[in-house]
Design a protein around this motif. Structure first.
Motif, PDB file in Angstrom:
ATOM      1  N   GLY A 114      14.190  -1.245  -8.936  1.00  0.00           N
ATOM      2  CA  GLY A 114      14.882  -1.470  -7.676  1.00  0.00           C
ATOM      3  C   GLY A 114      15.504  -0.207  -7.113  1.00  0.00           C
ATOM      4  N   ALA A 115      15.072   0.965  -7.592  1.00  0.00           N
ATOM      5  CA  ALA A 115      15.620   2.218  -7.109  1.00  0.00           C
ATOM      6  C   ALA A 115      15.220   2.455  -5.655  1.00  0.00           C
ATOM      7  CB  ALA A 115      15.150   3.384  -7.970  1.00  0.00           C
ATOM      8  N   VAL A 116      16.106   3.052  -4.874  1.00  0.00           N
ATOM      9  CA  VAL A 116      15.867   3.342  -3.473  1.00  0.00           C
ATOM     10  C   VAL A 116      15.648   4.833  -3.322  1.00  0.00           C
ATOM     11  CG1 VAL A 116      16.820   3.257  -1.140  1.00  0.00           C
ATOM     12  CG2 VAL A 116      17.293   1.391  -2.744  1.00  0.00           C
ATOM     13  N   ALA A 117      14.620   5.183  -2.557  1.00  0.00           N
ATOM     14  CA  ALA A 117      14.323   6.626  -2.365  1.00  0.00           C
ATOM     15  C   ALA A 117      15.432   7.297  -1.585  1.00  0.00           C
ATOM     16  CB  ALA A 117      12.997   6.784  -1.646  1.00  0.00           C
ATOM     17  N   ALA A 128       0.852  -1.186   0.000  1.00  0.00           N
ATOM     18  CA  ALA A 128       0.000   0.000   0.000  1.00  0.00           C
ATOM     19  C   ALA A 128       0.884   1.230   0.000  1.00  0.00           C
ATOM     20  CB  ALA A 128      -0.920  -0.010   1.218  1.00  0.00           C
ATOM     21  N   SER A 129       0.643   2.120  -0.932  1.00  0.00           N
ATOM     22  CA  SER A 129       1.572   3.227  -1.148  1.00  0.00           C
ATOM     23  C   SER A 129       0.858   4.571  -1.041  1.00  0.00           C
ATOM     24  CB  SER A 129       2.235   3.069  -2.522  1.00  0.00           C
ATOM     25  OG  SER A 129       3.137   4.113  -2.792  1.00  0.00           O
ATOM     26  N   HIS A 130       0.348   5.075  -2.134  1.00  0.00           N
ATOM     27  CA  HIS A 130      -0.261   6.398  -2.178  1.00  0.00           C
ATOM     28  C   HIS A 130      -1.745   6.301  -1.814  1.00  0.00           C
ATOM     29  CE1 HIS A 130       3.416   6.687  -4.438  1.00  0.00           C
ATOM     30  NE2 HIS A 130       3.297   8.004  -4.566  1.00  0.00           N
ATOM     31  N   VAL A 131      -2.208   7.248  -0.999  1.00  0.00           N
ATOM     32  CA  VAL A 131      -3.591   7.222  -0.508  1.00  0.00           C
ATOM     33  C   VAL A 131      -4.218   8.600  -0.663  1.00  0.00           C
ATOM     34  CG1 VAL A 131      -5.107   6.694   1.449  1.00  0.00           C
ATOM     35  CG2 VAL A 131      -2.909   5.492   1.213  1.00  0.00           C
ATOM     36  N   VAL A 132      -5.455   8.617  -1.110  1.00  0.00           N
ATOM     37  CA  VAL A 132      -6.235   9.855  -1.172  1.00  0.00           C
ATOM     38  C   VAL A 132      -7.558   9.626  -0.459  1.00  0.00           C
ATOM     39  CG1 VAL A 132      -7.617  11.301  -2.718  1.00  0.00           C
ATOM     40  CG2 VAL A 132      -5.229  10.887  -3.242  1.00  0.00           C
ATOM     41  N   VAL A 133      -7.955  10.578   0.355  1.00  0.00           N
ATOM     42  CA  VAL A 133      -9.276  10.580   0.974  1.00  0.00           C
ATOM     43  C   VAL A 133     -10.246  11.266   0.016  1.00  0.00           C
ATOM     44  CG1 VAL A 133     -10.678  11.384   2.926  1.00  0.00           C
ATOM     45  CG2 VAL A 133      -8.304  10.673   3.296  1.00  0.00           C
ATOM     46  N   ARG A 134     -11.339  10.596  -0.310  1.00  0.00           N
ATOM     47  CA  ARG A 134     -12.360  11.157  -1.197  1.00  0.00           C
ATOM     48  C   ARG A 134     -13.598  11.446  -0.341  1.00  0.00           C
ATOM     49  NH1 ARG A 134     -12.724   6.917  -6.081  1.00  0.00           N
ATOM     50  NH2 ARG A 134     -13.856   5.775  -4.453  1.00  0.00           N
ATOM     51  N   SER A 135     -13.920  12.717  -0.195  1.00  0.00           N
ATOM     52  CA  SER A 135     -15.010  13.089   0.704  1.00  0.00           C
ATOM     53  C   SER A 135     -16.157  13.715  -0.077  1.00  0.00           C
ATOM     54  CB  SER A 135     -14.520  14.066   1.780  1.00  0.00           C
ATOM     55  OG  SER A 135     -14.087  15.284   1.201  1.00  0.00           O
ATOM     56  N   SER A 136     -17.381  13.500   0.416  1.00  0.00           N
ATOM     57  CA  SER A 136     -18.570  13.905  -0.330  1.00  0.00           C
ATOM     58  C   SER A 136     -19.735  14.129   0.613  1.00  0.00           C
ATOM     59  CB  SER A 136     -18.930  12.823  -1.348  1.00  0.00           C
ATOM     60  OG  SER A 136     -20.140  13.109  -2.017  1.00  0.00           O
ATOM     61  N   ARG A 137     -20.710  14.916   0.145  1.00  0.00           N
ATOM     62  CA  ARG A 137     -21.961  15.075   0.876  1.00  0.00           C
ATOM     63  C   ARG A 137     -23.038  14.127   0.355  1.00  0.00           C
ATOM     64  NH1 ARG A 137     -21.097  19.017   4.310  1.00  0.00           N
ATOM     65  NH2 ARG A 137     -19.710  20.740   3.757  1.00  0.00           N
ATOM     66  N   SER A 138     -22.708  13.352  -0.685  1.00  0.00           N
ATOM     67  CA  SER A 138     -23.618  12.331  -1.209  1.00  0.00           C
ATOM     68  C   SER A 138     -22.941  10.978  -1.061  1.00  0.00           C
ATOM     69  CB  SER A 138     -23.933  12.608  -2.690  1.00  0.00           C
ATOM     70  OG  SER A 138     -22.914  12.094  -3.531  1.00  0.00           O
ATOM     71  N   VAL A 145       0.064  13.724  -5.497  1.00  0.00           N
ATOM     72  CA  VAL A 145       0.204  12.918  -4.281  1.00  0.00           C
ATOM     73  C   VAL A 145       1.576  12.262  -4.306  1.00  0.00           C
ATOM     74  CG1 VAL A 145      -0.724  11.014  -2.926  1.00  0.00           C
ATOM     75  CG2 VAL A 145      -2.269  12.521  -4.181  1.00  0.00           C
ATOM     76  N   LEU A 146       2.416  12.627  -3.351  1.00  0.00           N
ATOM     77  CA  LEU A 146       3.797  12.145  -3.314  1.00  0.00           C
ATOM     78  C   LEU A 146       4.048  11.332  -2.048  1.00  0.00           C
ATOM     79  CD1 LEU A 146       5.695  15.403  -4.390  1.00  0.00           C
ATOM     80  CD2 LEU A 146       4.747  13.607  -5.859  1.00  0.00           C
ATOM     81  N   VAL A 147       4.808  10.269  -2.209  1.00  0.00           N
ATOM     82  CA  VAL A 147       5.313   9.477  -1.084  1.00  0.00           C
ATOM     83  C   VAL A 147       6.815   9.348  -1.284  1.00  0.00           C
ATOM     84  CG1 VAL A 147       5.297   7.234   0.061  1.00  0.00           C
ATOM     85  CG2 VAL A 147       3.154   8.204  -0.798  1.00  0.00           C
ATOM     86  N   ASP A 148       7.574   9.813  -0.293  1.00  0.00           N
ATOM     87  CA  ASP A 148       9.034   9.849  -0.416  1.00  0.00           C
ATOM     88  C   ASP A 148       9.462  10.601  -1.680  1.00  0.00           C
ATOM     89  OD1 ASP A 148       9.344   8.331   1.930  1.00  0.00           O
ATOM     90  OD2 ASP A 148       9.211   6.447   0.823  1.00  0.00           O
ATOM     91  N   GLY A 149       8.716  11.652  -1.992  1.00  0.00           N
ATOM     92  CA  GLY A 149       9.054  12.490  -3.133  1.00  0.00           C
ATOM     93  C   GLY A 149       8.649  11.932  -4.481  1.00  0.00           C
ATOM     94  N   ARG A 150       7.945  10.821  -4.508  1.00  0.00           N
ATOM     95  CA  ARG A 150       7.564  10.187  -5.763  1.00  0.00           C
ATOM     96  C   ARG A 150       6.053  10.166  -5.929  1.00  0.00           C
ATOM     97  NH1 ARG A 150      11.626   5.285  -4.542  1.00  0.00           N
ATOM     98  NH2 ARG A 150      13.466   5.980  -5.751  1.00  0.00           N
ATOM     99  N   ASP A 151       5.590  10.436  -7.148  1.00  0.00           N
ATOM    100  CA  ASP A 151       4.187  10.201  -7.450  1.00  0.00           C
ATOM    101  C   ASP A 151       3.998   8.714  -7.756  1.00  0.00           C
ATOM    102  OD1 ASP A 151       5.061   9.793 -10.070  1.00  0.00           O
ATOM    103  OD2 ASP A 151       4.129  11.596 -10.882  1.00  0.00           O
ATOM    104  N   THR A 152       2.777   8.327  -8.086  1.00  0.00           N
ATOM    105  CA  THR A 152       2.506   6.901  -8.296  1.00  0.00           C
ATOM    106  C   THR A 152       3.329   6.329  -9.446  1.00  0.00           C
ATOM    107  OG1 THR A 152       0.595   7.553  -9.653  1.00  0.00           O
ATOM    108  CG2 THR A 152       0.163   6.963  -7.360  1.00  0.00           C
TER     109      THR A 152
END
Length: 345
Positions: free
Chosen positions: A342-345, A241-251, A325-332
């Protein structure tokens, strides 16, 4: 290492992946357009890894995949089962060129069939809502007769919430939320969610959707944060599990393209607590493990009220477009390339 992207030439999905490859010091990935694949007039270079990208947002590709004589009007919902058959046939043409696919055709076929995907997840012990399927005959009445007071009606081969209906029965009334709208006897997907209370209209929408098969889920009550309902898009890359986005709504519909907003990830994670958050991420990884040949999938994860339960709503083959959305400076895309090299951040 070289890549070929099968996608819509010039689309930002293709461009962003190309930019990520170049930033990693690799050659600019070659591009094969889905139109070329449909025509059988394309080549894939030897020794390249092939990334299948979404064929959406191109009316001519949609027409070719459905095998239709004319393209649809923008947003029209029609021929979803034919589109699925066309997509898999086109992907098999790419597979036949012999280069490794980062999303195998077998995985793609299941990921774009909500009935089969849900059944696979359930069989592997991944928490999912209860569900059943209906075919083309009397879809609305069969759903109503099943007796569940609240359901999500999903086209078997839909995407991006197109045609999804959140439907509640009670006290002689119905309430339905959907981005689907009838216009002149045809069904279209809009970029906003409507609230329906006219049973005749809802029944017609559902019955039209039912022509291509429906997946019906018992309504899983989504949790709330900051006065809005929410779920998560979790991109799992190489099993993690890497990049996460919260999707919020009123519906009940949380898809971001429907005018919804990204929520506060740190606040939601803190509210869940690390133990429940970690359990939810493990669930996403278990869902992804059902598709071991795929480098990445996008998992839609629902927390219930007070974070006491969670369930997987969807697993998406093309669910990794999370701009900014970045994790350790990387997008998805950069993270996917790093996982392969095999690159290391």
């Amino acid at each position: 290492m070289t890549f070929t992207v099968v996608g819509i030439r010039g689309h930002r999905r293709v461009r962003l992946f190309q930019e990520a490859a170049v930033a990693a010091g690799l050659d600019t990935p070659a591009v094969v357009d889905w139109r070329e694949v449909c025509a059988g007039a394309f080549t894939v270079g030897p020794g390249t890894l092939v990334r299948l990208e979404s064929p959406g947002e191109d009316a001519e590709v949609d027409r070719l995949l459905r095998g239709a004589a004319e393209p649809t009007e923008h947003g029209e919902i029609v021929g979803l089962a034919a589109w699925h058959r066309g997509l898999i046939a086109a992907a098999r043409r790419v597979e036949a060129r012999g280069a490794p696919l980062l999303t195998p055709v077998g995985d793609l076929e299941v990921l774009f069939d909500k009935r089969r995907c849900h059944a696979l997840l359930a069989a592997r012990g991944v928490p999912v809502p209860e569900a059943f399927t209906v075919g083309p005959d009397d879809a609305y009445e069969r759903i109503r007769a099943h007796g569940w007071p609240r359901v999500f009606v999903k086209p078997a081969h839909g995407s991006s919430a197109s045609g999804v209906v959140a439907l509640a029965f009670g006290r002689g009334r119905i309430s339905a939320y959907s981005s689907a709208v009838l216009d002149g006897g045809r069904l279209f997907n809009e970029l906003r969610v409507r609230h329906y209370t006219d049973e005749t209209v809802v029944a017609e929408i559902v019955d039209r959707l039912g022509r291509d098969g429906l997946h019906i889920e018992r309504w899983f009550p989504k949790g709330g944060h900051d006065g809005r309902l929410f779920d998560l898009r979790v991109v799992v890359i190489a099993g993690q599990a890497s990049h996460v986005v919260v999707r919020s709504s009123r519906s009940p519909m949380t898809n971001l393209h429907l005018g919804n907003a990204r929520g506060d990830l740190a606040a939601v994670r803190a509210a869940a607590g690390e133990e429940r958050w970690a359990a939810a991420m493990r669930t996403c990884e278990r869902a992804a493990a059902c598709f071991p040949g795929s480098l990445h999938v996008g998992v839609d994860l629902m927390f219930g009220p007070r974070y006491t339960a969670h369930a997987v709503a969807e697993v998406n083959a093309f669910g990794d477009l999370l701009p900014g959305v970045l994790v350790d400076g990387r997008d998805t895309y950069a993270a996917e390339i790093a996982a392969l090299t095999g690159a290391v951040a």
